[in-house]
Design a protein around this motif. Sequence first.
Motif, PDB file in Angstrom:
ATOM      1  N   VAL A 214       0.874  -1.166   0.000  1.00  0.00           N
ATOM      2  CA  VAL A 214       0.000   0.000   0.000  1.00  0.00           C
ATOM      3  C   VAL A 214       0.917   1.224   0.000  1.00  0.00           C
ATOM      4  CG1 VAL A 214      -1.815   1.293   1.160  1.00  0.00           C
ATOM      5  CG2 VAL A 214      -1.808  -1.212   1.267  1.00  0.00           C
ATOM      6  N   SER A 215       0.832   1.998  -1.070  1.00  0.00           N
ATOM      7  CA  SER A 215       1.691   3.174  -1.201  1.00  0.00           C
ATOM      8  C   SER A 215       0.897   4.434  -0.898  1.00  0.00           C
ATOM      9  CB  SER A 215       2.272   3.267  -2.611  1.00  0.00           C
ATOM     10  OG  SER A 215       2.988   4.487  -2.759  1.00  0.00           O
ATOM     11  N   ALA A 216       1.349   5.164   0.120  1.00  0.00           N
ATOM     12  CA  ALA A 216       0.773   6.465   0.462  1.00  0.00           C
ATOM     13  C   ALA A 216       1.837   7.542   0.331  1.00  0.00           C
ATOM     14  CB  ALA A 216       0.208   6.433   1.877  1.00  0.00           C
ATOM     15  N   LEU A 217       2.753   7.349  -0.602  1.00  0.00           N
ATOM     16  CA  LEU A 217       3.814   8.324  -0.810  1.00  0.00           C
ATOM     17  C   LEU A 217       3.231   9.676  -1.205  1.00  0.00           C
ATOM     18  CD1 LEU A 217       6.379   6.188  -2.821  1.00  0.00           C
ATOM     19  CD2 LEU A 217       6.710   7.075  -0.510  1.00  0.00           C
ATOM     20  N   GLY A 218       3.788  10.703  -0.636  1.00  0.00           N
ATOM     21  CA  GLY A 218       3.350  12.058  -0.958  1.00  0.00           C
ATOM     22  C   GLY A 218       4.545  12.970  -1.097  1.00  0.00           C
ATOM     23  N   THR A 219       4.274  14.185  -1.520  1.00  0.00           N
ATOM     24  CA  THR A 219       5.326  15.185  -1.673  1.00  0.00           C
ATOM     25  C   THR A 219       4.715  16.561  -1.443  1.00  0.00           C
ATOM     26  OG1 THR A 219       7.130  15.915  -3.125  1.00  0.00           O
ATOM     27  CG2 THR A 219       5.004  15.467  -4.161  1.00  0.00           C
ATOM     28  N   PRO A 220       5.460  17.502  -0.878  1.00  0.00           N
ATOM     29  CA  PRO A 220       4.892  18.830  -0.622  1.00  0.00           C
ATOM     30  C   PRO A 220       4.523  19.565  -1.900  1.00  0.00           C
ATOM     31  CG  PRO A 220       6.940  18.484   0.599  1.00  0.00           C
ATOM     32  CD  PRO A 220       6.835  17.368  -0.381  1.00  0.00           C
ATOM     33  N   ALA A 221       3.663  20.549  -1.753  1.00  0.00           N
ATOM     34  CA  ALA A 221       3.345  21.433  -2.871  1.00  0.00           C
ATOM     35  C   ALA A 221       4.638  22.051  -3.405  1.00  0.00           C
ATOM     36  CB  ALA A 221       2.384  22.528  -2.424  1.00  0.00           C
ATOM     37  N   SER A 222       4.715  22.174  -4.731  1.00  0.00           N
ATOM     38  CA  SER A 222       5.945  22.658  -5.354  1.00  0.00           C
ATOM     39  C   SER A 222       5.581  23.546  -6.537  1.00  0.00           C
ATOM     40  CB  SER A 222       6.810  21.481  -5.801  1.00  0.00           C
ATOM     41  OG  SER A 222       8.015  21.928  -6.380  1.00  0.00           O
ATOM     42  N   PRO A 223       5.316  24.818  -6.287  1.00  0.00           N
ATOM     43  CA  PRO A 223       4.876  25.678  -7.387  1.00  0.00           C
ATOM     44  C   PRO A 223       5.938  25.971  -8.431  1.00  0.00           C
ATOM     45  CG  PRO A 223       5.178  26.945  -5.370  1.00  0.00           C
ATOM     46  CD  PRO A 223       5.312  25.506  -4.986  1.00  0.00           C
ATOM     47  N   LEU A 224       7.228  25.827  -8.078  1.00  0.00           N
ATOM     48  CA  LEU A 224       8.300  26.219  -8.997  1.00  0.00           C
ATOM     49  C   LEU A 224       9.182  25.053  -9.432  1.00  0.00           C
ATOM     50  CD1 LEU A 224       9.399  29.568  -7.311  1.00  0.00           C
ATOM     51  CD2 LEU A 224       7.833  29.260  -9.247  1.00  0.00           C
ATOM     52  N   ARG A 225       9.535  24.184  -8.513  1.00  0.00           N
ATOM     53  CA  ARG A 225      10.480  23.115  -8.812  1.00  0.00           C
ATOM     54  C   ARG A 225       9.772  21.893  -9.380  1.00  0.00           C
ATOM     55  NH1 ARG A 225      14.601  22.130  -3.958  1.00  0.00           N
ATOM     56  NH2 ARG A 225      15.500  20.852  -5.618  1.00  0.00           N
ATOM     57  N   GLU A 226      10.445  21.215 -10.303  1.00  0.00           N
ATOM     58  CA  GLU A 226       9.911  19.984 -10.857  1.00  0.00           C
ATOM     59  C   GLU A 226       9.848  18.908  -9.772  1.00  0.00           C
ATOM     60  OE1 GLU A 226       8.640  19.475 -13.855  1.00  0.00           O
ATOM     61  OE2 GLU A 226       9.002  21.598 -14.271  1.00  0.00           O
ATOM     62  N   VAL A 227       8.873  18.038  -9.860  1.00  0.00           N
ATOM     63  CA  VAL A 227       8.679  16.951  -8.905  1.00  0.00           C
ATOM     64  C   VAL A 227       8.898  15.632  -9.627  1.00  0.00           C
ATOM     65  CG1 VAL A 227       7.040  15.812  -7.359  1.00  0.00           C
ATOM     66  CG2 VAL A 227       7.053  18.315  -7.563  1.00  0.00           C
ATOM     67  N   THR A 228       9.734  14.771  -9.065  1.00  0.00           N
ATOM     68  CA  THR A 228      10.002  13.461  -9.668  1.00  0.00           C
ATOM     69  C   THR A 228       9.934  12.320  -8.659  1.00  0.00           C
ATOM     70  OG1 THR A 228      12.392  13.706  -9.336  1.00  0.00           O
ATOM     71  CG2 THR A 228      11.488  14.487 -11.440  1.00  0.00           C
TER      72      THR A 228
END
Length: 235
Positions: A93-107
């Motif tokens: 069960v994956s609940a991976l998240g990441t913060p909001a990122s208005p400028l930087r690319e998310v990978t």
Amino acid sequence: MIYPSATETVPGREQAMRDAADQGRRRSVLVLGATGGTGRLIVQQALARGHDVHALVRSPEKATGLEGATLTFGDARDERALRTALEGRDAVVSALGTPASPLREVTLLSAATRALVGAMRAESVSRLVCITGMGAGDSAGHGGFFFDRLIFPALLRKVYDDKNRQEALVRQSGLDWVLVRPSVLNDKTSGPVVRAFTDLSGFHGGTIARADAARFALDQVNSDAWLHRSPLISW
């Protein structure tokens, strides 16, 4: 259990019945994102159901509050660490998240999911329940005015670009997958009714408790009701 249809409701009083029924089908489950708000609830609820719970976390300092789970330390993007954590597991069960990122690319989400799919194949673990979010895939544009016109473009566009890449990797994985898309999450204990949508034509925004999202995700470990589907869940 929540049955697949365009919209289906499940009264809150049935949640305890579902949890009790699930005790007879215990699994060894790896939780990713276990130190996040939803991930911690997944760990707690999985332990309460009697599952053998494992979690991959980055460091011991991040692992407080996960008592009862077996911990493996490592990066979720590291296939070797994932293979170690997956050995002997029945499901992820994956609940991976990441913060909001208005400028930087998310990978992060796509990179971790790519590594996870490879590790699951190598370890012959087939069941993957992956939590993404309202706004991913064909749920884009169904968050309501405030979410769609303000929050999403200002803060979340790059995050959801990566969620879309993540979902594509899951769909192409060949695994027994379910993609769970919660509406806006809150920290309430639970709601009286959980609705699951596949037809989003009449849906325009909503909220759901993290506890209910965790419960729905765990239900999919033992159920094929939403296999190879991507329900949006909300109150």
